[in-house]
Design a protein around this motif. Structure first.
Motif, PDB file in Angstrom:
ATOM      1  N   LEU A   8      99.473 -43.294 -48.214  1.00 32.81           N
ATOM      2  CA  LEU A   8     100.009 -43.771 -49.488  1.00 32.81           C
ATOM      3  C   LEU A   8      99.226 -44.975 -49.996  1.00 32.81           C
ATOM      4  O   LEU A   8      98.933 -45.068 -51.200  1.00 32.81           O
ATOM      5  CB  LEU A   8     101.498 -44.100 -49.346  1.00 32.81           C
ATOM      6  CG  LEU A   8     102.409 -42.896 -49.084  1.00 32.81           C
ATOM      7  CD1 LEU A   8     103.825 -43.359 -48.761  1.00 32.81           C
ATOM      8  CD2 LEU A   8     102.404 -41.929 -50.261  1.00 32.81           C
ATOM      9  N   ASP A   9      98.871 -45.899 -49.108  1.00 29.66           N
ATOM     10  CA  ASP A   9      98.084 -47.066 -49.516  1.00 29.66           C
ATOM     11  C   ASP A   9      96.715 -46.654 -50.041  1.00 29.66           C
ATOM     12  O   ASP A   9      96.228 -47.205 -51.033  1.00 29.66           O
ATOM     13  CB  ASP A   9      97.922 -48.052 -48.361  1.00 29.66           C
ATOM     14  CG  ASP A   9      99.202 -48.811 -48.049  1.00 29.66           C
ATOM     15  OD1 ASP A   9     100.122 -48.817 -48.899  1.00 29.66           O
ATOM     16  OD2 ASP A   9      99.282 -49.398 -46.948  1.00 29.66           O
ATOM     17  N   SER A  10      96.075 -45.686 -49.389  1.00 30.68           N
ATOM     18  CA  SER A  10      94.767 -45.202 -49.846  1.00 30.68           C
ATOM     19  C   SER A  10      94.854 -44.650 -51.263  1.00 30.68           C
ATOM     20  O   SER A  10      93.985 -44.910 -52.105  1.00 30.68           O
ATOM     21  CB  SER A  10      94.236 -44.096 -48.929  1.00 30.68           C
ATOM     22  OG  SER A  10      93.966 -44.589 -47.657  1.00 30.68           O
ATOM     23  N   ILE A  11      95.903 -43.894 -51.528  1.00 32.86           N
ATOM     24  CA  ILE A  11      96.079 -43.298 -52.856  1.00 32.86           C
ATOM     25  C   ILE A  11      96.352 -44.388 -53.893  1.00 32.86           C
ATOM     26  O   ILE A  11      95.783 -44.379 -54.989  1.00 32.86           O
ATOM     27  CB  ILE A  11      97.222 -42.260 -52.841  1.00 32.86           C
ATOM     28  CG1 ILE A  11      96.892 -41.118 -51.873  1.00 32.86           C
ATOM     29  CG2 ILE A  11      97.486 -41.723 -54.248  1.00 32.86           C
ATOM     30  CD1 ILE A  11      98.079 -40.246 -51.509  1.00 32.86           C
ATOM     31  N   ARG A  12      97.215 -45.346 -53.539  1.00 33.60           N
ATOM     32  CA  ARG A  12      97.549 -46.424 -54.483  1.00 33.60           C
ATOM     33  C   ARG A  12      96.341 -47.279 -54.835  1.00 33.60           C
ATOM     34  O   ARG A  12      96.222 -47.768 -55.960  1.00 33.60           O
ATOM     35  CB  ARG A  12      98.648 -47.311 -53.890  1.00 33.60           C
ATOM     36  CG  ARG A  12     100.002 -46.645 -53.819  1.00 33.60           C
ATOM     37  CD  ARG A  12     101.051 -47.607 -53.248  1.00 33.60           C
ATOM     38  NE  ARG A  12     102.300 -46.917 -53.023  1.00 33.60           N
ATOM     39  CZ  ARG A  12     102.848 -46.731 -51.823  1.00 33.60           C
ATOM     40  NH1 ARG A  12     102.271 -47.223 -50.725  1.00 33.60           N
ATOM     41  NH2 ARG A  12     103.984 -46.078 -51.709  1.00 33.60           N
ATOM     42  N   LEU A  17      90.965 -41.233 -56.518  1.00 35.88           N
ATOM     43  CA  LEU A  17      91.585 -40.408 -55.479  1.00 35.88           C
ATOM     44  C   LEU A  17      92.942 -39.896 -55.955  1.00 35.88           C
ATOM     45  O   LEU A  17      93.272 -38.724 -55.778  1.00 35.88           O
ATOM     46  CB  LEU A  17      91.741 -41.217 -54.190  1.00 35.88           C
ATOM     47  CG  LEU A  17      92.418 -40.536 -53.007  1.00 35.88           C
ATOM     48  CD1 LEU A  17      91.673 -39.271 -52.596  1.00 35.88           C
ATOM     49  CD2 LEU A  17      92.522 -41.510 -51.839  1.00 35.88           C
ATOM     50  N   ALA A  18      93.722 -40.775 -56.579  1.00 32.80           N
ATOM     51  CA  ALA A  18      95.033 -40.380 -57.113  1.00 32.80           C
ATOM     52  C   ALA A  18      94.876 -39.278 -58.158  1.00 32.80           C
ATOM     53  O   ALA A  18      95.659 -38.318 -58.191  1.00 32.80           O
ATOM     54  CB  ALA A  18      95.750 -41.588 -57.695  1.00 32.80           C
ATOM     55  N   ALA A 142      88.480 -37.653 -48.086  1.00 30.30           N
ATOM     56  CA  ALA A 142      88.870 -38.976 -48.585  1.00 30.30           C
ATOM     57  C   ALA A 142      90.177 -39.450 -47.954  1.00 30.30           C
ATOM     58  O   ALA A 142      90.378 -40.653 -47.758  1.00 30.30           O
ATOM     59  CB  ALA A 142      88.992 -38.951 -50.106  1.00 30.30           C
ATOM     60  N   LEU A 143      91.060 -38.512 -47.634  1.00 31.07           N
ATOM     61  CA  LEU A 143      92.355 -38.857 -47.025  1.00 31.07           C
ATOM     62  C   LEU A 143      92.325 -38.754 -45.501  1.00 31.07           C
ATOM     63  O   LEU A 143      93.347 -38.908 -44.849  1.00 31.07           O
ATOM     64  CB  LEU A 143      93.451 -37.954 -47.589  1.00 31.07           C
ATOM     65  CG  LEU A 143      93.792 -38.177 -49.054  1.00 31.07           C
ATOM     66  CD1 LEU A 143      94.731 -37.089 -49.561  1.00 31.07           C
ATOM     67  CD2 LEU A 143      94.410 -39.560 -49.265  1.00 31.07           C
ATOM     68  N   ASN A 144      91.149 -38.454 -44.941  1.00 28.89           N
ATOM     69  CA  ASN A 144      90.983 -38.320 -43.497  1.00 28.89           C
ATOM     70  C   ASN A 144      91.881 -37.214 -42.938  1.00 28.89           C
ATOM     71  O   ASN A 144      92.498 -37.356 -41.880  1.00 28.89           O
ATOM     72  CB  ASN A 144      91.251 -39.661 -42.793  1.00 28.89           C
ATOM     73  CG  ASN A 144      90.671 -39.696 -41.398  1.00 28.89           C
ATOM     74  OD1 ASN A 144      89.693 -39.025 -41.102  1.00 28.89           O
ATOM     75  ND2 ASN A 144      91.289 -40.481 -40.525  1.00 28.89           N
TER      76      ASN A 144
END
Length: 194
Positions: A8-12, A17-18, A142-144
């Motif tokens: 969630l932090d990666s997307i925010r 990416l979002a 990107a999201l591993n």
């Protein structure tokens, strides 16, 4: 495996990416409000984290710091688990963008029927969006997350939805329950797939 909060932090933190996540999975962190009070049959905590363009909501089930399955609730009154973690749910949604239809045309939860539906949907998707495969690979990296083959993803999705009862049945304040995500239809209902 990457934790729910890390994902969630990666997307925010990354608008590109979002946007890619929205394009492929219709998973939007700005749409986490379901619009009506709901709870799980077991009383386990629910946290709305995202929504899709149809008004559906993705919930994390359980308390922070625990393994939190993901429950999807549609705006039409169907709900069920779609992954045992956010990572698993996103792997399914990225690798199987037509997961909604695989469930709707599942013959009430028959995995073999879901495989047939996925084959039809895969052909449709390939002709409609030929560049989608590369975007999926880029998003998973990107999201591993680990890309998996469609049969593996279908089996995971089927197992997740099957595990909804009894503890993850979604109810409204009156006690009425949402229906299963497994739809009754067969692929033969769609004339284009005959």
């Amino acid at each position: 495996m990457t934790s729910d909060e890390e994902i969630l932090d990666s997307i925010r933190r990354d608008p590109a990416l979002a946007e890619l996540l929205w394009k492929i999975c219709e998973f939007d962190l700005s749409r986490g409000d379901h619009g009506e009070p709901v709870r799980l049959s077991s009383g386990v905590a629910l946290e709305g984290v995202a929504g899709d363009f149809t008004g559906g909501t993705f919930f994390l089930c359980g308390d922070h710091g625990t393994a939190r399955p993901v429950l999807y609730a549609s705006s039409e009154g169907q709900a069920g688990l779609i992954g045992q973690s956010l990572a698993e749910a996103l792997e399914i949604m990225i690798g199987l963008p037509s997961w909604h239809d695989c469930l709707g045309f599942s013959g009430s939860g028959d995995l073999e029927v879901m495989r047939t539906t996925a084959a039809h949907l895969g052909r449709d998707e390939f002709s409609d969006k030929p560049g989608m495969g590369a975007d999926r690979v880029r998003l998973a990296a990107a999201l591993n997350l680990k890309p998996e083959a469609v049969p593996v993803l279908l089996a995971r999705l089927h197992a997740a939805v099957s595990a909804t009862e009894p503890d993850f049945v979604l109810t409204v304040e009156t006690g009425d329950e949402y229906e299963s995500l497994f739809g009754p239809w067969l692929p033969s209902r769609n004339p284009a797939w005959r």
